[in-house]
Design an enzyme around this catalytic site. Structure first.
Site, mmCIF file in Angstrom:
data_model
loop_
_atom_site.group_PDB
_atom_site.id
_atom_site.type_symbol
_atom_site.label_atom_id
_atom_site.label_comp_id
_atom_site.label_asym_id
_atom_site.label_seq_id
_atom_site.Cartn_x
_atom_site.Cartn_y
_atom_site.Cartn_z
ATOM 1 N N CYS A 1 -5.390 5.064 4.513
ATOM 2 C CA CYS A 1 -4.055 5.454 4.087
ATOM 3 C C CYS A 1 -3.567 4.510 2.974
ATOM 4 O O CYS A 1 -4.330 4.114 2.108
ATOM 5 C CB CYS A 1 -3.128 5.480 5.300
ATOM 6 S SG CYS A 1 -1.580 6.374 5.080
ATOM 7 N N THR A 2 -2.312 4.142 3.007
ATOM 8 C CA THR A 2 -1.745 3.324 1.931
ATOM 9 C C THR A 2 -2.166 1.861 2.002
ATOM 10 O O THR A 2 -1.730 1.051 1.188
ATOM 11 C CB THR A 2 -0.213 3.411 1.944
ATOM 12 O OG1 THR A 2 0.264 2.987 3.230
ATOM 13 C CG2 THR A 2 0.260 4.838 1.665
#
Length: 260
Positions: free
Chosen positions: A141-142
């Site tokens: 993800c981020t």
């Protein structure tokens, strides 16, 4: 994990003169399953991380017998680190106490907590230092934004949550929309649920495909999502617009992150 433990336990038993082909040790050897290793795995924790980004990969990596998983807090002590939904995870080491030489460095994502981590000098310095020696530098993800802030995405292909994939170019990376992107020692996963794909793929990288096959079967990882639309490609446009607008403040904030 219980099944894998039973197999691992038999590995220490004396070999029989005529091996029982149903014996787990014999079956594992026949399949080429590498049961034991010595990997050192560092998984970063910071306030506001997304729990499933961490828990999915942790499930697979913690099941590797002989490996040691370090849950690394960027806080000053070992108090539980609270995720963005309030779930707290108990770390095992601080940044300072984490082993210097890691087989795998892993960073989970989040939203505002991730932006804060990407602007935190001690956290970024830790990631840069460990990434310089780790065999695999990874994120889900981020979490790739933190890797970007540490300068380890430069010249590499990488992915992230769909909302910030284009921002990876600000760190000198080539953004790709995919569940998993591998470029040399860098392995990045897409948003949240991609952590399960990432974790099982990393098991295959570390211990071979037969071990990964056993891991996904033990986890019964055979997804049949009851709701379609888990990607921008499959989502209804009005749902995609809703979430894009909702995430816009976070994306604007993330766009200001630079390499520290």
């Amino acid at each position: 994990m219980a099944a894998a433990a039973a197999v691992a336990a038999t590995a220490a038993a004396p070999a029989a003169a005529a091996p029982d082909r149903r014996d787990p040790r014999t079956m594992a050897n026949d399949l080429g399953v590498r049961l034991l290793g010595d990997e050192q795995i560092g998984m970063l924790l910071y306030p506001g991380f997304t729990a499933l980004d961490l828990i999915g990969p942790h499930h697979f990596l913690a099941g590797l017998f002989g490996s040691q998983v370090h849950l690394v807090s960027n806080q000053a002590d070992l108090r539980p680190v609270t995720s963005d939904t309030g779930l707290a995870v108990q770390p095992t080491v601080t940044l300072e106490d984490c082993p210097a030489d890691l087989t795998v460095l892993f960073v989970p994502g989040g939203t505002s907590g991730t932006v804060a981590a990407a602007r935190d000098r001690p956290t970024v310095d830790f990631v840069r230092d460990r990434a310089g020696r780790a065999k695999y530098v990874t994120s889900v993800c981020t979490g790739s934004l933190v890797l970007g802030a540490a300068g380890v995405l430069r010249g590499r292909r990488a992915t992230s949550h769909w909302s910030v994939v284009p921002l990876l170019s600000q760190f000198g990376a080539t953004p790709e929309r995919a569940r998993i992107v591998r470029d040399g020692p860098l392995i990045t996963g897409a948003g949240v649920s991609a952590g399960l794909d990432f974790g099982s793929a990393l098991v295959a990288e570390l211990r071979g495909r037969p071990m990964a096959e056993a891991a996904v079967l033990m986890a019964e990882y055979d997804p049949e999502p009851p709701i379609a639309g888990g990607s921008l490609r499959t989502a209804r446009s009005e749902i995609a617009d809703l979430l894009t607008n909702s995430l816009a403040p976070f994306v604007r904030d993330a766009a200001t992150i630079g390499v520290l």
